[in-house]
Structures are given as C-alpha cells and as structure tokens.
Design a protein around this motif. Structure first.
Motif, short mmCIF file in Angstrom:
data_model
loop_
_atom_site.label_atom_id
_atom_site.label_comp_id
_atom_site.label_asym_id
_atom_site.label_seq_id
_atom_site.Cartn_x
_atom_site.Cartn_y
_atom_site.Cartn_z
N LYS A 226 0.73 -1.46 -0.32
CA LYS A 226 0.26 0.01 0.21
C LYS A 226 1.06 1.13 -0.06
O LYS A 226 0.49 2.51 -0.61
N LYS A 227 1.58 1.13 0.63
CA LYS A 227 2.86 2.49 0.55
C LYS A 227 3.69 2.30 -0.54
O LYS A 227 3.39 3.34 -0.96
N ILE A 228 3.84 1.93 -1.08
CA ILE A 228 4.58 1.93 -2.56
C ILE A 228 3.84 2.18 -3.27
O ILE A 228 4.00 2.76 -4.22
N THR A 229 2.50 1.59 -4.00
CA THR A 229 1.62 1.42 -5.16
C THR A 229 0.36 2.55 -4.67
O THR A 229 -0.18 3.10 -5.64
N ASN A 230 0.49 2.80 -3.39
CA ASN A 230 -1.11 3.33 -2.90
C ASN A 230 -2.13 2.24 -3.43
O ASN A 230 -3.44 3.15 -3.36
N LYS A 231 -2.09 1.66 -3.11
CA LYS A 231 -3.56 0.24 -3.70
C LYS A 231 -3.03 -0.67 -2.60
O LYS A 231 -2.10 -1.17 -2.73
N THR A 232 -4.49 -1.71 -2.65
CA THR A 232 -4.46 -2.49 -1.96
C THR A 232 -3.24 -3.80 -3.03
O THR A 232 -4.00 -3.53 -4.09
N PHE A 233 -2.84 -4.72 -2.21
CA PHE A 233 -3.11 -5.98 -3.18
C PHE A 233 -3.81 -6.57 -3.60
O PHE A 233 -4.24 -6.70 -5.70
N VAL A 234 -5.23 -6.59 -3.05
CA VAL A 234 -6.14 -7.36 -3.66
C VAL A 234 -6.51 -6.54 -4.93
O VAL A 234 -7.09 -6.72 -5.90
N GLN A 235 -6.85 -4.72 -4.90
CA GLN A 235 -7.70 -4.00 -5.92
C GLN A 235 -5.85 -4.39 -7.05
O GLN A 235 -7.09 -4.08 -7.55
N PHE A 236 -4.98 -4.29 -7.32
CA PHE A 236 -4.12 -4.32 -8.18
C PHE A 236 -3.98 -5.15 -8.97
O PHE A 236 -4.72 -5.23 -10.11
N VAL A 237 -4.45 -6.56 -8.13
CA VAL A 237 -4.85 -7.89 -9.40
C VAL A 237 -5.67 -7.61 -8.98
O VAL A 237 -6.33 -7.80 -10.63
N ASN A 238 -6.81 -6.80 -9.47
CA ASN A 238 -8.68 -7.07 -9.89
C ASN A 238 -8.56 -6.09 -11.04
O ASN A 238 -9.19 -5.92 -11.19
N GLU A 239 -7.73 -5.24 -10.94
CA GLU A 239 -7.67 -4.47 -11.78
C GLU A 239 -7.18 -5.10 -12.39
O GLU A 239 -7.08 -3.98 -13.83
N TYR A 240 -5.71 -5.67 -12.97
CA TYR A 240 -4.96 -6.30 -13.85
C TYR A 240 -6.01 -6.73 -14.20
O TYR A 240 -6.01 -6.98 -15.66
N ARG A 241 -6.63 -7.42 -13.79
CA ARG A 241 -7.95 -8.40 -14.77
C ARG A 241 -8.34 -7.62 -15.64
O ARG A 241 -9.37 -8.69 -16.54
N LEU A 242 -9.37 -7.27 -14.50
CA LEU A 242 -10.22 -6.17 -15.36
C LEU A 242 -9.61 -4.96 -16.60
O LEU A 242 -10.78 -5.00 -17.52
N VAL A 243 -8.76 -5.07 -17.04
CA VAL A 243 -8.20 -4.22 -17.71
C VAL A 243 -7.66 -5.73 -18.41
O VAL A 243 -8.11 -5.30 -20.42
N HIS A 244 -7.79 -7.20 -18.09
CA HIS A 244 -7.45 -8.04 -19.14
C HIS A 244 -9.06 -8.19 -19.76
O HIS A 244 -9.15 -8.61 -21.11
#
Length: 295
Positions: A226-244
């Motif tokens: 969260k500190k590095i990316t300003n996102k939760t890990f679950v949010q990041f994975v979900n966004e990757y899937r949704l863009v795909h």
C-alpha cells in the motif's frame, strides 16, 4: 493469450545509449520492425511514446489500463513499464523518444523558458497519458520527426514537450506518483510481485503466497504494498484482471462468460459488479459502445 514470464524475473535495467552525435534516442517501429521490449523494464531516461492507432494494454508503475485508438504517454525516470505494442495491437507504427533529464546540459531546463517542461518531467514520475486533441495533434508532429534533420528533430521535440506541459488533456496514471527510487531490495520485492501477477493473474493468488515470495509476513506485506503503490494488493490484482477483460471484450469474439473466466474471475455476478464499478458500464454495455464507436 497473455505471454507468461518466470516469476523470478526481475525488471530488466535497460541501458540506453544514443548513437554517436546524438543526445537522445529516437526510434520508429512499424510492421516490418516491431518493438520487442515487452518485458517489465526501467531506465533513468524519460520516455515519450506515441502509438499510432490500434489498442492494447498499458502497465506503468502500479497502474494498468486499456487504451484504444492509439496512445500518447510520457514515462518518468526509473518508472518501470512494459512494452505497449505487440503483433495483436493493430497499430500502424510506434514512435519512442528516450532522453536523460540533463540531455541538453545540467542547467538547460533550469532557465525560465523551460519551467513548464521541468514541471512536466516532475509530474511524469507517476506516468502521464494524453488524450483528445493533444494526442491527435502531437501524435501527428511525432510522426513527422522521421523526415526531419537532427537539428529540426531536436527543436520539434522541445516544442512537443512544451505543448505537453501546457496541455489539459492528460491523466496521471499513478496517484501521488509511483517512485522506484527506493532501496534496491524494495525494487526487487515489488518487481517480483508485479511479475508474478502478470504471469498468474488468471489463477488465485493468495496473500500468504505472495508475502512468502518476498519473505514478509502478510500484515507487513500489505502495509508495504500500500505504501509503495497506493493500492491494496487485492485491488491491484482485480484491476489487472479487469483491464485484461476490457481487452478481450474489445478484441475477441468470446462470450462474456468466457471473458469472465479467462480474466481470472470464477463468479459471473461478482465479475459484472466489479467491471461496472471499474468502467461505469457492465460488460455488455462496454462491448456495444465499442462496436458503435468502431462502426
């Protein structure tokens, strides 16, 4: 189908050396000469990329999204990113300009006339995507570079950078910036995570699994990510899937159920809900709107 890379793969440090007599690199790719830099990589040079037509996926820092009708992006120094085109993108050409921030001398961008460009370089640390009239107008100027002399090209690049700096048609891709200018161990950790998601987003990725890969406890990993990316890990994975999923809906004649499964979702109603929250439309509406635009 996504190309898969080994989970141990770290982002390549790309050493960029302008050819003799040049202070920056200029490359143009087309159907006969493809840009093969599809792996996760970074470099100290600021990078300006124009994709002429076509559609595809952009992954810059912790941001992942789908572009259509070409792209115009500015990537800050040491901001990791993947290539933006491949044989399925459908673009006519791709122009890439890479330059160190001091490519015209240590103090050149400190003069008053360069203040706008200096500010642009600072904002670019989070990655910038340009749209609308800016993308169209400056994309045309970037295409003309191919026919200019070295001196004309340099003046044109400065002019393009200045116009980008005063444009209102832009979006910063990583909220509050995303800097990889941290300790080397942090770079290694986040890159292991990004590459694992890139290779395995269609499967379930547990917090235990990913935390273990970077030798951290789950709570420590969650705070760190969260500190590095300003996102939760679950949010990041979900966004990757949704863009795909967006990419598949736009490019493949698959049923929406198939898109759901191919994007790593195993619950159709959950996929619909997540997709609408992410894009503002359900998958059917998204696909139909794209068809209307392309007709």
């Amino acid at each position: 189908m996504e190309r898969k890379f080994p989970i141990t793969q770290k982002p390549a440090f790309e050493a960029i050396e302008p050819s003799f007599g040049h202070s920056y690199t200029y490359q143009k790719f087309d159907a006969t000469k493809n840009n093969k830099q599809s792996v996760w990589h970074y470099h100290p040079e600021i990078e300006l990329v124009h994709v002429n037509g076509g559609s595809g996926k952009r992954q810059i820092g912790s941001h992942v999204s789908y572009y259509s009708n070409g792209d115009l992006i500015l990537i800050g120094s040491n901001l990791p990113h993947c290539g933006f085109t491949d044989k399925l993108t459908g673009n006519e050409s791709e122009t890439v300009i890479q330059m160190k921030q001091d490519f015209l001398g240590n103090d050149f961008f400190n003069i008053p006339e360069m203040k706008n460009i200096q500010n642009l370089f600072e904002i670019a640390k989070g990655g910038i995507a340009f749209s609308g009239k800016t993308k169209r107008k400056l994309g045309e100027k970037l295409l003309i570079l191919e026919y200019q002399t070295d001196f004309q090209r340099l003046l044109s690049i400065l002019n393009i950078l200045n116009e980008l700096a005063i444009s209102k048609d832009f979006k910063i891709l990583n909220a509050e910036g995303f800097s990889m200018e941290t300790e080397v161990k942090d770079n290694d950790r986040i890159n292991i995570v990004f590459n694992h998601v890139k290779a395995n987003f269609k499967e379930e990725i547990t917090l235990d699994e990913i935390a273990n890969m970077v030798s951290m406890t789950v709570p420590s990993f969650c705070r760190y990510f969260k500190k590095i990316t300003n996102k939760t890990f679950v949010q990041f994975v979900n966004e990757y899937r949704l863009v795909h999923a967006s990419k598949l809906l736009a490019e493949q004649p698959m049923s929406i159920t198939e898109v759901c499964m191919e994007s790593g979702f195993n619950n159709f109603s959950h996929f619909n809900k997540q997709f609408k929250a992410f894009t503002g439309q359900n998958p059917s509406e998204y696909r139909n709107e794209l068809k209307n635009v392309l007709q």
